[in-house]
Scaffold this motif. Sequence first.
Motif, short mmCIF file in Angstrom:
data_model
loop_
_atom_site.label_atom_id
_atom_site.label_comp_id
_atom_site.label_asym_id
_atom_site.label_seq_id
_atom_site.Cartn_x
_atom_site.Cartn_y
_atom_site.Cartn_z
N UNK A 108 -22.41 -19.53 1.56
CA UNK A 108 -21.59 -20.73 1.75
C UNK A 108 -20.24 -20.66 1.05
N UNK A 109 -20.15 -19.95 -0.08
CA UNK A 109 -18.94 -20.03 -0.89
C UNK A 109 -18.18 -18.73 -1.08
N UNK A 110 -18.71 -17.62 -0.61
CA UNK A 110 -18.00 -16.35 -0.79
C UNK A 110 -16.62 -16.38 -0.12
N UNK A 111 -16.55 -16.92 1.08
CA UNK A 111 -15.27 -16.98 1.78
C UNK A 111 -14.29 -17.96 1.13
N UNK A 112 -14.78 -18.83 0.26
CA UNK A 112 -13.93 -19.79 -0.45
C UNK A 112 -13.51 -19.28 -1.83
N UNK A 113 -13.98 -18.08 -2.20
CA UNK A 113 -13.54 -17.51 -3.47
C UNK A 113 -14.63 -17.29 -4.49
N UNK A 114 -15.91 -17.33 -4.09
CA UNK A 114 -17.00 -17.05 -5.03
C UNK A 114 -17.42 -15.59 -4.90
N UNK A 115 -17.58 -14.93 -6.03
CA UNK A 115 -18.21 -13.60 -6.04
C UNK A 115 -19.43 -13.69 -6.94
N UNK A 116 -20.46 -12.97 -6.57
CA UNK A 116 -21.66 -12.86 -7.39
C UNK A 116 -21.74 -11.41 -7.86
N UNK A 117 -22.06 -11.22 -9.12
CA UNK A 117 -22.29 -9.89 -9.68
C UNK A 117 -23.70 -9.89 -10.24
N UNK A 118 -24.55 -9.03 -9.70
CA UNK A 118 -25.92 -8.93 -10.18
C UNK A 118 -26.01 -7.97 -11.36
N UNK A 119 -26.69 -8.41 -12.41
CA UNK A 119 -26.96 -7.56 -13.57
C UNK A 119 -28.48 -7.48 -13.69
#
Length: 192
Positions: A108-119
């Motif tokens: 829902x939010x990646x195209x609005x500027x959210x990135x997720x980084x998995x650790x």
Amino acid sequence: MKKLLIVGFAAMLLAACNQQKVNDSSSTAVSEQQEPEVENVETEGAAMPEGTEIGNKYVDIELPGIQGNMVRLSDYVGKNKYTLVDFWASWCGPCRAEMPHVVRAYAEYHSKGLEVIGVSLDNDHDAWVNAIEQLNMPWPQMSDLGGWDSMGATLYKVRSIPSNVLIDQQGQIVAKDLRGNQLLQTLAELMP
């Protein structure tokens, strides 16, 4: 009897995901007060305090990605409106149960500027990579395969998983441990 077994199994899973690296209570009190030593990186104007608390500047993490290439958190923070650092492991049942919420937030939010980084706090490379595929996690991933001794977990004082930290574009931690609908609600407020 069946309910008792289910409750017992659930308690074992939760205990496994809440495992602490600390061996005794005296070292716990000391370790919770000490900040990890990291290089002080200043942004424009006055330096923000570093640490893992809301309002502080994030701490950079650089660990191997799934192909062995180095993945650096700082390569993403300034390029996105918000970056969610998601601490998890393939063997953690609650992490796997939480992942559909993270996948939905990303969609829902990646195209609005959210990135997720998995650790990942995994120890087994194949289990880690298989879980990424099974759980449909298209975002960047990193792990030193150190389990609870992972550098990422150490820097962010992660003592239970799932856990996450939301960082804004200026590098400030704006939220922690957002789960389920709370994650989606917070993103809706920040990224209408």
